[in-house]
Design an enzyme around this catalytic site. Sequence first.
Site, short mmCIF file in Angstrom:
data_model
loop_
_atom_site.label_atom_id
_atom_site.label_comp_id
_atom_site.label_asym_id
_atom_site.label_seq_id
_atom_site.Cartn_x
_atom_site.Cartn_y
_atom_site.Cartn_z
N ASP A 1 23.65 5.45 13.24
CA ASP A 1 24.63 6.48 12.89
C ASP A 1 24.17 7.11 11.57
O ASP A 1 24.40 6.56 10.50
CB ASP A 1 26.02 5.85 12.75
CG ASP A 1 27.05 6.90 12.35
OD1 ASP A 1 28.25 6.56 12.32
OD2 ASP A 1 26.66 8.04 12.04
N LYS B 1 27.68 16.39 9.38
CA LYS B 1 27.69 16.79 7.98
C LYS B 1 26.60 17.80 7.62
O LYS B 1 26.70 18.98 7.92
CB LYS B 1 27.61 15.53 7.09
CG LYS B 1 28.86 14.62 7.26
CD LYS B 1 28.82 13.43 6.33
CE LYS B 1 29.86 12.40 6.70
NZ LYS B 1 31.19 12.69 6.14
N TYR C 1 31.75 2.77 9.29
CA TYR C 1 32.73 3.68 9.91
C TYR C 1 31.94 4.68 10.74
O TYR C 1 30.98 5.28 10.24
CB TYR C 1 33.53 4.40 8.82
CG TYR C 1 34.49 5.46 9.33
CD1 TYR C 1 34.27 6.81 9.05
CD2 TYR C 1 35.61 5.13 10.08
CE1 TYR C 1 35.14 7.79 9.50
CE2 TYR C 1 36.49 6.11 10.53
CZ TYR C 1 36.24 7.44 10.24
OH TYR C 1 37.11 8.42 10.69
P1 KE4 Z 1 33.48 13.16 11.34
O1 KE4 Z 1 34.16 12.99 12.68
O2 KE4 Z 1 34.44 12.93 10.17
O3 KE4 Z 1 32.71 14.48 11.24
O4 KE4 Z 1 32.35 12.04 11.22
C1 KE4 Z 1 32.71 10.68 11.39
C2 KE4 Z 1 31.68 9.80 10.71
C3 KE4 Z 1 30.73 9.16 11.50
N1 KE4 Z 1 29.78 8.37 10.95
C4 KE4 Z 1 29.72 8.18 9.61
C5 KE4 Z 1 28.64 7.31 9.04
C6 KE4 Z 1 30.65 8.82 8.75
O5 KE4 Z 1 30.58 8.62 7.41
C7 KE4 Z 1 31.65 9.65 9.31
C8 KE4 Z 1 32.70 10.34 8.47
N2 KE4 Z 1 32.63 10.10 7.06
C9 KE4 Z 1 33.89 10.19 6.34
C10 KE4 Z 1 33.71 9.79 4.87
N3 KE4 Z 1 32.77 8.77 4.66
C11 KE4 Z 1 34.46 11.57 6.45
C12 KE4 Z 1 35.58 11.88 5.48
C13 KE4 Z 1 36.92 11.91 6.17
O6 KE4 Z 1 37.17 11.03 7.05
O7 KE4 Z 1 37.71 12.79 5.81
#
Ligand code: KE4
Length: 422
Positions: free
Chosen positions: A237, A265, A142
Amino acid sequence: MIHSKQLFERAKKVIPGGVNSPVRACLSVGVDPLFIASAKGAHLRTVDGAELVDFVMSWGPMLLGYVHPEIHEAATQAALRGTSFGAPCEAEIQMAEAVIDAVPSMDMVRMVNSGTEATMSALRLARGFTGRSKVVKFEGNYHGHADSFLASAGSGVATLSIPGTPGVPAETVAHTLLAPYNDLEAVKALFAQHAQDIAAVIVEPMAGNMGCVLPAEGFLEGLRQLTRAHGALLIFDEVITGFRLSYGGAQKRFGINPDLTTLGKIIGGGYPVGAYGGRREIMERIAPCGDVYQAGTLSGNPVAMAAGLATLKLLKAADYQALEDRTARLTDDLSSIFQEKGVATAINHIASIFTVFFKEGPVTDFESAKAADAGLYATYYAQLRELGVNLAPSAFECAFTSFAHTEQDYDQFLSAVRKVKL
Ligand code: KE4
């Protein structure tokens, strides 16, 4: 729980699903979400007055725990000097220098406000730099919710079983090629078919959105060789792994230099921050020095930079090995408890990340992750929450330890797991 229930009913009237991010609604574990009033260290306090030891840690950012005094102080002092100028400030340079100092492959970096912005921008840059359109991603990975990546994402989309999603034009995901994680032969086949049109391969160097799944021996090196041989860019990523698998992220730990890296994060210290960066010749294609456009009102804002800088300063001196060793001991203890219970589990872990899959191992890709018993995970989640332990409300996410977790926290977790009836 009463107050959380009342708040959730009120929230659902004005916010889609009552939450600002789908996974928080706890739909895949079949309970209502708890509303959080405050947090400190590795603990959450709910609006109902319950205290939980937390292993979600806001999905990864809180590697130093909630409300760390030095991070809090840095952000507070920055806020008193002005929260956003929309003009350059020194903190942005200091943050860029700290990130570049830590991440081996980065010559330059651009700050944005989320992981999604980082990966979306990195993909646009890869397409602009190579003049090609296609991107290879992996089932179960993701990369945020930018259109190109929602072909078959692994986090919320997989949990909610939405294969792709309405609203993304077919022609957009026509440029998105999919391969099973850890399957180098599948990537070779995609290059054989589309070689001259693949701009980039984007990969989570440790997969964190199908639960924790580690790269197979030679997988990342193979991607590095394939992309180099075909003139495509390799994008790591590292939104989850950056500053968690080591101070230099997964690329430092595994010794592989991608062309571009995305971060998020942890580097925000709890504030909205994302970043993308890499080789100078690529990054200099980004506006205003280059012709690939990307922008953001609050990008590099002084408060988030202050929190991020304080975070990186603390992490640079942190004992990552000790935290990894402690997390490994925790997973050994978990494994023993499940064996005593006669419950089949595969527990993947690395650094301060782990996932309990309710199935016989190994779990090496999205197919094997999906074969785990999500119903049993939901039971495990709900009972642990009642026993004062907070885990991710999804079988396709990771659990995180932190430098704030204490021996008492680990003991509380293990004694709760012993009580769970599966
Ligand atoms: P954000 O746009 O949520 O800050 O980051 C997206 C993203 C990009 N790449 C990786 C590997 C990620 O894990 C994420 C977002 N992670 C999720 C949970 N694994 C965020 C939690 C949520 O969607 O509320």
